[in-house]
Scaffold this active site. Structure first.
Site, PDB file in Angstrom:
ATOM      1  N   ARG A 244       8.399 -11.781  19.982  1.00  0.00           N
ATOM      2  CA  ARG A 244       8.422 -11.062  21.252  1.00  0.00           C
ATOM      3  C   ARG A 244       9.827 -10.535  21.516  1.00  0.00           C
ATOM      4  O   ARG A 244      10.820 -11.197  21.213  1.00  0.00           O
ATOM      5  CB  ARG A 244       8.009 -11.987  22.413  1.00  0.00           C
ATOM      6  N   GLU A 273      11.147  -2.259  24.900  1.00  0.00           N
ATOM      7  CA  GLU A 273      10.053  -1.495  24.300  1.00  0.00           C
ATOM      8  C   GLU A 273       9.385  -0.664  25.391  1.00  0.00           C
ATOM      9  O   GLU A 273       9.232  -1.133  26.521  1.00  0.00           O
ATOM     10  CB  GLU A 273       9.030  -2.435  23.665  1.00  0.00           C
ATOM     11  N   HIS A 291       6.943  -2.829  16.169  1.00  0.00           N
ATOM     12  CA  HIS A 291       5.969  -3.798  16.690  1.00  0.00           C
ATOM     13  C   HIS A 291       4.629  -3.678  15.954  1.00  0.00           C
ATOM     14  O   HIS A 291       3.588  -3.402  16.561  1.00  0.00           O
ATOM     15  CB  HIS A 291       5.759  -3.606  18.191  1.00  0.00           C
TER      16      HIS A 291
END
Length: 320
Positions: A244, A273, A291
Site C-alpha cells: 500500500r 496515487e 499498482h
C-alpha cells in the site's frame, strides 16, 4: 439481480455470475455517479478493485445494496464496518492474487540488483554510442541466492513471497505483529516439496539483518519505514513495496537512495496515487510499476470466479 463490476471483472468471473443468474454490468461509472447509477439500475452488488471507493455516502444512499465485493486483498477503499453495520455484506479475495504479487516483488528485486530500471532507460539513448560505458556502469550486479530477505507482514502474500525466496536459495526472516510462525511449503515441478518453519522476529532485528526488505502490510496511519527505520537497516539494502502507498516515507527514501544507504527501491504503490511525485518517477535507482500487483490474467480469473462463488453462496443462504 444486477451486479455492477465498476473496475472490471475477468471473463471467467462474468461467465460464472451469469450462469448463477446475475446480470453483469461492466460500464465504468464515475465515482461521483456511482450511487445514482446503483439506484437507477436496481443494482444489488457492487464489485470494485482499487479505483472505486465505496464510502458511507454511497452506502447510505443505496438502500438496495446487498453486497460490496473487493477483487483483491486490501479493503481500505471501502467503509467495511459501517457497511456491515447496515446489513451489507462485504467480501474480498485475499488468496487469489498472492502468487501474482509475490512474482512482482521478485520482478523488482531482479530489476534492482541488475540495474534494469536504469539500463532500460539508457540503452535506447546511448546503446549505439556508449555501449562499453554502459556495460561498465552496470557491471556490478548482485545475486539473490544466499542473501537474506526480510518480509514485513507475513500473511498470505508475505508467505507466497517467502516460498519464492526459499526456492531461489535465499534466507528468509519475517516480522508480523499477528503471526508468530508459519510453515512454508515449497513445491517443485516434480511433485517434491520441502517444509520450512519460519518464526517471526522483532522489526528491529529484521532491519539489522536483511539484505532486502519487502512490505506486505495493510494501509497504515503512519509510516512503517521512515528515516529512523532506514538508519537501522544494513548499508546497501534494497526496499520493495507492493502493498500500500503511504507505508514508506518517500522523502526519506529518496534521501537514503541519494546518500547511498539504500541501493535501490522497487515501488508498485505510492503515497500520492494516481499522481506519484516526479522525484520518485525520475529517480534512476527506483524500479516502478503502476499498482499492478494483482494484474495477471491468472489472478484476475481466480478473483472473478471466487467473487462469483461468494456472491452466489451469500444470496442463496439468505433465501433459505
Amino acid at each position: 439481480m444486477k451486479v455492477l463490476a465498476n473496475d472490471g471483472i475477468s471473463e471467467s468471473g462474468r461467465i460464472a455470475l451469469e450462469k448463477g443468474g446475475f446480470e453483469v454490468i461492466t460500464t465504468k461509472v464515475a465515482q461521483e455517479q456511482v450511487a445514482n447509477y446503483v439506484n437507477a439500475n436496481n443494482v444489488s452488488v457492487v464489485l470494485v478493485r482499487s479505483a472505486t471507493k465505496v464510502r458511507k455516502d454511497i452506502i447510505d444512499a443505496c438502500p438496495g445494496l446487498k453486497i460490496i465485493g473487493r477483487g483483491g486483498v486490501g479493503m481500505d477503499n471501502i467503509d467495511v464496518e459501517y457497511a456491515r453495520s447496515k446489513g451489507v455484506h462485504v467480501i474480498n479475495t485475499p488468496a487469489s492474487s498472492s502468487e501474482s504479487v509475490a512474482e512482482l516483488v521478485f520482478a523488482h528485486l531482479f530489476t534492482g540488483v541488475r540495474f534494469l530500471q536504469d539500463s532500460n532507460r539508457n540503452m535506447p539513448l546511448e546503446g549505439d554510442t556508449n555501449f562499453d560505458g554502459l556495460k561498465k556502469a552496470y557491471a556490478n550486479g548482485i545475486e539473490l541466492r544466499g542473501k537474506t530477505l526480510g518480509i514485513i507482514g507475513f500473511g498470505r502474500i508475505g508467505q507466497a513471497t517467502a516460498k519464492m525466496a526459499l526456492g531461489l536459495g535465499m534466507r528468509v526472516i519475517a516480522a508480523d505483529k499477528y503471526v508468530d510462525n508459519a510453515e512454508i511449503r515449497v513445491d517443485f515441478y516434480n511433485n517434491q516439496f520441502i517444509n520450512v518453519d519460519i518464526v517471526t522476529e522483532p522489526l528491529e532485528d529484521l532491519f539489522k539483518h536483511a539484505d532486502f526488505i519487502t512490505l506486505h502490510v495493510p494501509a497504515q496511519n503512519g509510516y512503517v519505514i521512515g528515516r529512523d527505520e532506514i538508519a537501522a537497516m544494513k548499508d546497501n539494502v534494497g526496499i520493495i513495496n507492493c502493498s500500500r502507498g503511504g507505508v514508506i516515507d518517500e522523502v526519506a527514501l529518496i534521501e537514503a537512495l541519494d546518500a547511498g544507504k539504500v541501493l535501490f527501491a522497487g515501488l508498485d504503490v505510492f503515497e500520492n496515487e494516481p499522481t506519484p511525485e516526479i522525484k520518485i518517477l525520475m529517480h534512476p535507482k527506483i524500479s516502478l510499476t503502476p499498482h499492478i500487483g494483482a494484474a495477471t490474467l491468472e489472478a484476475q480469473d481466480r478473483i472473478g470466479t471466487e467473487l462469483a462463488e461468494q456472491i452466489s453462496s451469500i444470496l442463496k443462504s439468505e433465501k433459505v
